[in-house]
Scaffold this active site. Sequence first.
Site, PDB file in Angstrom:
ATOM      1  N   LYS A  13       0.535  -1.089   0.297  1.00  0.00           N
ATOM      2  CA  LYS A  13      -0.059   0.190  -0.062  1.00  0.00           C
ATOM      3  C   LYS A  13       0.662   1.389   0.022  1.00  0.00           C
ATOM      4  O   LYS A  13       0.301   2.270  -1.083  1.00  0.00           O
ATOM      5  CB  LYS A  13      -0.874   0.041   0.792  1.00  0.00           C
ATOM      6  CG  LYS A  13      -2.058  -1.098   1.305  1.00  0.00           C
ATOM      7  CD  LYS A  13      -3.082  -0.817   2.756  1.00  0.00           C
ATOM      8  CE  LYS A  13      -1.822  -0.618   4.162  1.00  0.00           C
ATOM      9  NZ  LYS A  13      -1.583  -1.854   4.187  1.00  0.00           N
ATOM     10  N   ARG A  87      -9.780   2.196   8.545  1.00  0.00           N
ATOM     11  CA  ARG A  87      -8.558   0.932   8.961  1.00  0.00           C
ATOM     12  C   ARG A  87     -10.300  -0.348   9.316  1.00  0.00           C
ATOM     13  O   ARG A  87     -10.135  -1.135   9.477  1.00  0.00           O
ATOM     14  CB  ARG A  87      -8.525   1.070   9.984  1.00  0.00           C
ATOM     15  CG  ARG A  87      -6.401   1.255  10.116  1.00  0.00           C
ATOM     16  CD  ARG A  87      -6.158  -0.058   9.177  1.00  0.00           C
ATOM     17  NE  ARG A  87      -4.676  -0.039   9.728  1.00  0.00           N
ATOM     18  CZ  ARG A  87      -3.120   0.392   9.228  1.00  0.00           C
ATOM     19  NH1 ARG A  87      -3.079   0.673   9.116  1.00  0.00           N
ATOM     20  NH2 ARG A  87      -2.539  -0.785  10.073  1.00  0.00           N
ATOM     21  N   ARG A 126      11.736  -6.501   5.127  1.00  0.00           N
ATOM     22  CA  ARG A 126      11.103  -5.274   5.275  1.00  0.00           C
ATOM     23  C   ARG A 126      12.540  -4.112   6.309  1.00  0.00           C
ATOM     24  O   ARG A 126      12.422  -4.290   7.134  1.00  0.00           O
ATOM     25  CB  ARG A 126       9.210  -5.054   5.369  1.00  0.00           C
ATOM     26  CG  ARG A 126       9.252  -3.559   5.078  1.00  0.00           C
ATOM     27  CD  ARG A 126       7.679  -2.931   5.414  1.00  0.00           C
ATOM     28  NE  ARG A 126       6.802  -3.212   6.676  1.00  0.00           N
ATOM     29  CZ  ARG A 126       5.945  -3.038   6.198  1.00  0.00           C
ATOM     30  NH1 ARG A 126       5.304  -2.534   5.072  1.00  0.00           N
ATOM     31  NH2 ARG A 126       5.128  -2.769   7.609  1.00  0.00           N
ATOM     32  N   ARG A 159      11.234  -1.687  11.095  1.00  0.00           N
ATOM     33  CA  ARG A 159      10.274  -1.423  11.868  1.00  0.00           C
ATOM     34  C   ARG A 159      10.266  -2.777  13.163  1.00  0.00           C
ATOM     35  O   ARG A 159       9.718  -3.795  12.637  1.00  0.00           O
ATOM     36  CB  ARG A 159       9.219  -1.564  11.380  1.00  0.00           C
ATOM     37  CG  ARG A 159       8.821  -0.487  10.385  1.00  0.00           C
ATOM     38  CD  ARG A 159       7.327  -0.170   9.327  1.00  0.00           C
ATOM     39  NE  ARG A 159       5.723  -0.347  10.217  1.00  0.00           N
ATOM     40  CZ  ARG A 159       5.194  -0.150   9.913  1.00  0.00           C
ATOM     41  NH1 ARG A 159       5.156   0.133   7.816  1.00  0.00           N
ATOM     42  NH2 ARG A 159       3.719  -0.777  10.854  1.00  0.00           N
ATOM     43  N   ARG A 170      -1.727  -8.082  13.806  1.00  0.00           N
ATOM     44  CA  ARG A 170      -1.595  -7.723  13.056  1.00  0.00           C
ATOM     45  C   ARG A 170      -2.531  -8.226  11.452  1.00  0.00           C
ATOM     46  O   ARG A 170      -3.353  -7.337  11.672  1.00  0.00           O
ATOM     47  CB  ARG A 170      -0.379  -6.868  12.150  1.00  0.00           C
ATOM     48  CG  ARG A 170       0.260  -5.681  13.071  1.00  0.00           C
ATOM     49  CD  ARG A 170       1.904  -5.173  12.575  1.00  0.00           C
ATOM     50  NE  ARG A 170       1.753  -4.522  11.550  1.00  0.00           N
ATOM     51  CZ  ARG A 170       2.439  -4.091  10.432  1.00  0.00           C
ATOM     52  NH1 ARG A 170       3.639  -5.052  11.029  1.00  0.00           N
ATOM     53  NH2 ARG A 170       3.304  -3.722   9.891  1.00  0.00           N
TER      54      ARG A 170
END
Length: 214
Positions: A13, A87, A126, A159, A170
């Site tokens: 995204k 969300r 990531r 992160r 998540r």
Amino acid sequence: MLLVMLGPPGSGKGTQASRLAEKLDLHHLSTGDMLRSAVKNETELGKKAKEYMEKGDLVPDSLILDMIRETIKNDQGSGFIFDGFPRTIPQAEGLDKMLQSEGEELDGALNLDVSDQEVIKRLSGRYFCPQCQRTYNYPSNLPEQEGFCDECGVELQKRKDDTEEVVKNRLEVYKKQTQPLIDYYKDKSILVNVDGERDIGVIFNDLVTITQSL
Ligand code: AMP
């Protein structure tokens, strides 16, 4: 133009929203980036949001809606691409109300379809630039110099919420609270599904074509 970018964590995204914003001259509004900056700067909002974010839970709707209201009010630009927002259904309803009061409405909700397996694989590889927020992925989307941002030359970081346990939560939170938005926008006839497991550039070209027909 007003667009919403939907998809599970790690679906791309942020990357696609940032590219689309540049191409279409829109403001890229990432609630995740805004919250991370609030936490870093130890603002009142940051202090309230920190604990939720570290666990991979959602920050309460009222805090998010206040933050969005503050950001979009008085903005006379060419539009927004919302990334990571809404969300929840109450956030989506809140956004619709805010836009309605300005005589505006969303033009499209672009949903990046990515499997759970792919999400877990991507998030474990990531990295992000703490300065410009650009994300990279090992091995699929590498920076030119290993470990450093192409734009800023700053050392890349992981992160805190990309750990295995938090990623699992998540994904669960996404399924329970965010996935229902797919039907919400389908009912409004503005949902567009895009296969998010292809090459970044191919997905981007698709998104550009889609936005031209909205
Ligand atoms: P993201 O960068 O979009 O993955 O967001 C990182 C974290 O920030 C999420 O796991 C949530 O804790 C929080 N967050 C971001 N956007 C929202 C939102 N729209 N509503 C509630 N929490 C959010």
